[in-house]
Design an enzyme around this catalytic site. Structure first.
Site, mmCIF file in Angstrom:
data_model
loop_
_atom_site.group_PDB
_atom_site.id
_atom_site.type_symbol
_atom_site.label_atom_id
_atom_site.label_comp_id
_atom_site.label_asym_id
_atom_site.label_seq_id
_atom_site.Cartn_x
_atom_site.Cartn_y
_atom_site.Cartn_z
ATOM 1 N N ASP A 111 0.792 -1.233 0.000
ATOM 2 C CA ASP A 111 0.000 0.000 0.000
ATOM 3 C C ASP A 111 0.817 1.272 0.000
ATOM 4 O O ASP A 111 0.278 2.340 0.225
ATOM 5 C CB ASP A 111 -0.942 0.000 1.211
ATOM 6 C CG ASP A 111 -0.195 0.134 2.521
ATOM 7 O OD1 ASP A 111 0.961 -0.323 2.586
ATOM 8 O OD2 ASP A 111 -0.758 0.695 3.469
ATOM 9 N N GLU A 112 2.124 1.153 -0.243
ATOM 10 C CA GLU A 112 2.882 2.388 -0.376
ATOM 11 C C GLU A 112 4.018 2.209 -1.369
ATOM 12 O O GLU A 112 4.453 1.095 -1.651
ATOM 13 C CB GLU A 112 3.414 2.874 0.974
ATOM 14 C CG GLU A 112 4.319 1.902 1.690
ATOM 15 C CD GLU A 112 4.831 2.478 3.012
ATOM 16 O OE1 GLU A 112 5.776 3.295 2.969
ATOM 17 O OE2 GLU A 112 4.298 2.113 4.068
HETATM 18 MG MG LIG Z 1 -0.670 2.801 4.292
#
Ligand SMILES: [Mg+2]
Length: 434
Positions: A111-112
């Site tokens: 998620d990054e």
């Molecule tokens: Mg995150």
């Protein structure tokens, strides 16, 4: 030497981080959860919170907190088990979106990611507009929100996105972006606690605290030798440079893998060959989708069966490049059919080797439209110069949108009697049955 005005922005690093990722995906898939405290994690006595919504954070719930503690603080929280396959699926879509925006993308977890915009001629304002555009795309295409840090240096971009996340949503508003220009770096970094700095773990932070160093600014007061003595040469030099605005670590594209493999070990040995065939089909499909999502082609496919005596039986193809569920599935099933019949099978493995980036040539079967006279049989006009549409790409898109069972080659569909096992595999891969 004359001074040359350089219009290029120094703000070339973006750090993009999805908000409360697992919890946000649960809300996305179950809109009735919107606005409610949601915690994602296991449920045993040792389970911890993997992710929690902002509403849950208001009750003091945090990631990595014991689940029992979280539910004690927030008894009305909605508790969901993690669905890793779904998160991976969205993580891949997120990565694809970022890769379309920058030359170099370094994913960190699902998620990054760091983006390096490279040396393109962009003004500061254009870079900021690009960051805003990415946030909008994440919102409209994925239904998620993200924090974006923009800076000249990698660690500063990360700290900037983290600073955005610290803001309550009401204060943060719609922007969700923090730009730290090079001239503001020293002021921005100075008051940050050392434990917050990327690459500084709790042990390092404790060693520095022991000699009275708590904030980044404190590091500017000590000579290099002190840091080296406390942390060793590499870590000491890194922090010395960081504190003085001299740390410039590169964004590294994710390291290419040579092979990917998917294995299922059955709870009890399986004898039915058709059921095994169904399992091979499901594994091959998951592998093929992964290749397509990651823009990779493989040089060979292998299928292996492990018998109850732990002997492995393999068949490997080494034909043309394969990628996508269609071609991997077809090859895997052909290989399976060449494997000897075993009285019982303990585990099944499907793998792909010799991975390399997909080039311009589309090797998988193509759909008739887009490469013919500019119209589909259905009469929908498409551009004359449009490249052939890969069947795998279409199938992969449909599955991303409508679930893993949305579209499969008929030849790979398990027999009715094998559905139970295939379903079990789907379960053990973490994919949800729909
Ligand atoms: Mg995150």
């Amino acid at each position: 030497m004359s001074h040359r005005v350089d219009a290029r922005s120094q703000l070339r690093i973006l750090h993009v981080d999805l908000d409360a990722f697992f919890a946000a995906v649960e809300v996305l898939d179950e809109p009735a959860l919107a606005g409610r405290p949601v915690v994602v994690g296991g449920s045993g006595p040792r389970a911890v919170v993997a992710s929690c919504s902002y509403e849950a954070r208001r009750f003091g719930v945090r990631s990595a907190m014991p689940m029992l503690e979280a539910l004690r603080r927030c008894p009305e929280a909605v508790h969901r088990p993690p669905r890793m396959a779904r998160y991976r699926e969205i993580g891949r879509a997120f990565l694809a979106l970022l890769r379309a925006a920058a030359d170099v993308v370094e994913p960190v977890g699902l998620d990054e990611a760091y983006l390096d915009l490279g040396g393109n001629a962009r003004s500061d304002r254009q870079v900021e507009a690009l960051a805003q555009g990415l946030r909008r795309q994440v919102a409209t295409e994925l239904g998620l929100s993200a924090a974006v840090g923009v800076a000249a240096h990698k660690h500063v971009a990360k700290l900037a996105s983290r600073a955005v996340k610290r803001l309550p949503p009401a204060v943060r508003g719609e922007r969700g972006i923090l730009v730290v220009p090079p001239e503001a770096e020293a002021d921005f970094l100075g008051p940050l606690p050392l434990a917050a700095v990327p690459g500084v773990g709790p042990v390092t932070a404790a060693r520095l605290a022991a000699v009275g160093l708590h904030q980044v600014a404190d590091l500017r007061t000590v000579p290099r030798t002190v840091l080296r003595r406390r942390l060793g040469q590499a870590a000491g030099d890194r922090l010395f440079a960081l504190a003085r605005g001299q740390l410039d670590e590169p964004v590294r594209a994710s390291r290419p893998r040579r092979s990917i493999s998917k294995i299922v070990t059955f709870p009890s040995d399986v004898e039915d060959r058709e059921r095994l065939r169904g399992v091979v089909a499901v594994l091959a499909q998951a592998l093929g989708d992964q290749l397509a999502d990651e823009g990779l082609l493989a040089r060979s496919v292998s299928v292996g069966l492990r018998d109850p005596a732990h002997r492995d039986h393999h068949r490997t193809s080494s034909s043309d490049a394969v990628g996508g569920a269609w071609s991997v599935g077809r090859q895997a099933l052909a290989l399976f059919d060449r494997l000897p019949g075993l009285p019982a099978v303990r585990a099944v493995e499907v793998s792909v080797q010799g991975l390399r980036p997909r080039n311009e040539v589309v090797q998988s079967p193509t759909l008739p439209f887009g490469c013919g006279d500019g119209s589909t049989p259905g009469g929908v006009a498409v551009g004359r110069r449009r490249p052939p549409v890969s069947l795998d790409a279409v199938a992969s898109k449909l599955r991303t949108r409508f679930g893993p069972r949305a579209l499969q080659p008929a030849s790979t569909l398990p027999e009715a009697g094998a559905r139970g096992v295939a379903g079990g595999v789907v379960g053990s891969l973490g994919l949800r049955e729909d």
